[in-house]
Motif scaffolding. Structure first.
Motif, PDB file in Angstrom:
ATOM      1  N   UNK A  40       1.029  -1.212   0.159  1.00 45.21           N
ATOM      2  CA  UNK A  40      -0.017  -0.016  -0.012  1.00 45.21           C
ATOM      3  C   UNK A  40       0.945   1.278  -0.086  1.00 45.21           C
ATOM      4  N   UNK A  41       1.976   1.272   0.868  1.00 41.64           N
ATOM      5  CA  UNK A  41       2.838   2.437   0.622  1.00 41.64           C
ATOM      6  C   UNK A  41       3.655   2.652  -0.851  1.00 41.64           C
ATOM      7  N   UNK A  42       3.920   1.695  -1.313  1.00 44.75           N
ATOM      8  CA  UNK A  42       4.543   1.545  -2.438  1.00 44.75           C
ATOM      9  C   UNK A  42       3.555   2.131  -3.418  1.00 44.75           C
ATOM     10  N   UNK A  43       2.526   1.643  -3.443  1.00 49.41           N
ATOM     11  CA  UNK A  43       1.359   2.095  -4.566  1.00 49.41           C
ATOM     12  C   UNK A  43       1.200   3.707  -4.164  1.00 49.41           C
ATOM     13  N   UNK A  44       1.208   3.987  -2.967  1.00 49.74           N
ATOM     14  CA  UNK A  44       0.754   5.349  -2.703  1.00 49.74           C
ATOM     15  C   UNK A  44       2.025   6.220  -3.282  1.00 49.74           C
ATOM     16  N   UNK A  45       3.284   5.914  -3.181  1.00 48.17           N
ATOM     17  CA  UNK A  45       4.553   6.447  -3.672  1.00 48.17           C
ATOM     18  C   UNK A  45       4.180   6.544  -5.198  1.00 48.17           C
ATOM     19  N   UNK A  46       4.095   5.628  -5.834  1.00 46.62           N
ATOM     20  CA  UNK A  46       3.882   5.484  -7.356  1.00 46.62           C
ATOM     21  C   UNK A  46       2.590   6.540  -7.694  1.00 46.62           C
ATOM     22  N   UNK A  47       1.580   6.500  -7.059  1.00 42.90           N
ATOM     23  CA  UNK A  47       0.387   7.482  -7.338  1.00 42.90           C
ATOM     24  C   UNK A  47       0.890   8.977  -7.173  1.00 42.90           C
ATOM     25  N   UNK A  48       1.373   9.041  -6.227  1.00 42.23           N
ATOM     26  CA  UNK A  48       1.954  10.582  -6.015  1.00 42.23           C
ATOM     27  C   UNK A  48       2.824  10.971  -7.125  1.00 42.23           C
ATOM     28  N   UNK A  49       3.670   9.995  -7.237  1.00 39.96           N
ATOM     29  CA  UNK A  49       4.740  10.448  -8.437  1.00 39.96           C
ATOM     30  C   UNK A  49       4.010  10.329  -9.917  1.00 39.96           C
ATOM     31  N   UNK A  50       2.853   9.594 -10.151  1.00 40.03           N
ATOM     32  CA  UNK A  50       2.110   9.571 -11.030  1.00 40.03           C
ATOM     33  C   UNK A  50       2.849   8.793 -12.382  1.00 40.03           C
ATOM     34  N   UNK A  51       3.637   7.670 -11.725  1.00 38.80           N
ATOM     35  CA  UNK A  51       4.025   6.772 -12.892  1.00 38.80           C
ATOM     36  C   UNK A  51       4.495   5.356 -12.124  1.00 38.80           C
ATOM     37  N   UNK A  52       4.944   4.381 -13.207  1.00 40.33           N
ATOM     38  CA  UNK A  52       5.088   3.111 -12.760  1.00 40.33           C
ATOM     39  C   UNK A  52       6.386   2.971 -12.026  1.00 40.33           C
ATOM     40  N   UNK A  53       6.751   2.337 -10.994  1.00 34.09           N
ATOM     41  CA  UNK A  53       8.067   2.099 -10.460  1.00 34.09           C
ATOM     42  C   UNK A  53       8.395   0.794 -10.488  1.00 34.09           C
ATOM     43  N   UNK A  54       9.689   0.501 -10.129  1.00 37.33           N
ATOM     44  CA  UNK A  54      10.062  -0.843 -10.057  1.00 37.33           C
ATOM     45  C   UNK A  54      10.832  -1.047  -8.722  1.00 37.33           C
ATOM     46  N   UNK A  55      10.118  -1.957  -7.723  1.00 39.81           N
ATOM     47  CA  UNK A  55      10.838  -2.236  -6.588  1.00 39.81           C
ATOM     48  C   UNK A  55      11.887  -3.425  -6.690  1.00 39.81           C
ATOM     49  N   UNK A  56      12.843  -3.296  -5.786  1.00 37.84           N
ATOM     50  CA  UNK A  56      13.652  -4.289  -5.692  1.00 37.84           C
ATOM     51  C   UNK A  56      13.711  -4.615  -4.094  1.00 37.84           C
ATOM     52  N   UNK A  64      16.886   2.408  -9.469  1.00 38.17           N
ATOM     53  CA  UNK A  64      17.298   3.562 -10.402  1.00 38.17           C
ATOM     54  C   UNK A  64      16.412   4.631 -10.281  1.00 38.17           C
ATOM     55  N   UNK A  65      15.854   5.057  -8.910  1.00 37.07           N
ATOM     56  CA  UNK A  65      14.895   6.106  -9.091  1.00 37.07           C
ATOM     57  C   UNK A  65      15.089   6.869  -7.565  1.00 37.07           C
ATOM     58  N   UNK A  66      16.039   7.754  -7.684  1.00 32.12           N
ATOM     59  CA  UNK A  66      16.103   8.545  -6.388  1.00 32.12           C
ATOM     60  C   UNK A  66      15.102   9.410  -5.706  1.00 32.12           C
ATOM     61  N   UNK A  67      14.107   9.912  -6.895  1.00 32.68           N
ATOM     62  CA  UNK A  67      13.227  10.403  -6.407  1.00 32.68           C
ATOM     63  C   UNK A  67      12.231   9.647  -5.641  1.00 32.68           C
ATOM     64  N   UNK A  68      11.989   8.547  -6.378  1.00 37.38           N
ATOM     65  CA  UNK A  68      11.007   7.391  -5.456  1.00 37.38           C
ATOM     66  C   UNK A  68      11.640   7.092  -4.238  1.00 37.38           C
ATOM     67  N   UNK A  69      12.889   6.717  -4.055  1.00 36.01           N
ATOM     68  CA  UNK A  69      13.400   6.409  -2.854  1.00 36.01           C
ATOM     69  C   UNK A  69      13.382   7.522  -1.719  1.00 36.01           C
ATOM     70  N   UNK A  70      13.227   8.789  -2.078  1.00 35.16           N
ATOM     71  CA  UNK A  70      13.228   9.956  -1.230  1.00 35.16           C
ATOM     72  C   UNK A  70      12.138   9.700  -0.697  1.00 35.16           C
ATOM     73  N   UNK A  71      10.988   9.122  -0.929  1.00 26.75           N
ATOM     74  CA  UNK A  71       9.798   8.956  -0.337  1.00 26.75           C
ATOM     75  C   UNK A  71       9.793   7.727   0.647  1.00 26.75           C
ATOM     76  N   UNK A  72      10.894   7.101   0.857  1.00 25.29           N
ATOM     77  CA  UNK A  72      10.677   5.783   1.763  1.00 25.29           C
ATOM     78  C   UNK A  72      11.282   6.164   3.221  1.00 25.29           C
ATOM     79  N   UNK A  73      11.683   7.519   3.318  1.00 26.23           N
ATOM     80  CA  UNK A  73      12.016   7.970   4.751  1.00 26.23           C
ATOM     81  C   UNK A  73      11.804   9.318   4.608  1.00 26.23           C
TER      82      UNK A  73
END
Length: 83
Positions: A40-56, A64-73
């Motif tokens: 749910x948290x990962x989906x919310x980050x994707x929603x906020x950024x408005x794009x598909x993300x790839x989770x490791x 390869x997504x520092x902007x998305x990673x900045x939402x993790x903490x």
């Protein structure tokens, strides 16, 4: 009459205190809850950024997504440091 098969919870806070006192697992098992809420948290980050993300999952970071990673903490407020 429907038989009661699950005991009523004493409440979240009291359940935690009881678990600490009795050295048992609380009803809100953190390992379980973490795995349940992570998507749910990962989906919310994707929603906020408005794009598909790839989770490791092994590294627990987006690939390869520092902007998305900045939402993790977030940075702790002054006075609330862990160290």
């Amino acid at each position: 009459d429907v038989p009661i098969t699950t005991q009523r919870s004493p409440g979240h806070q009291q359940d935690f205190v009881n678990a600490v006192k009795n050295r048992t697992q609380p009803e809100s098992n953190l390992a379980y809850v973490r795995e349940m809420t992570l998507p749910m948290h990962l989906g919310l980050i994707s929603y906020r950024l408005g794009r598909e993300l790839h989770w490791n999952a092994r590294k627990e970071k987006f690939r390869h997504d520092s902007e998305a990673n900045s939402f993790l903490w977030r940075e702790y407020r002054k006075g609330w440091d862990l160290i």
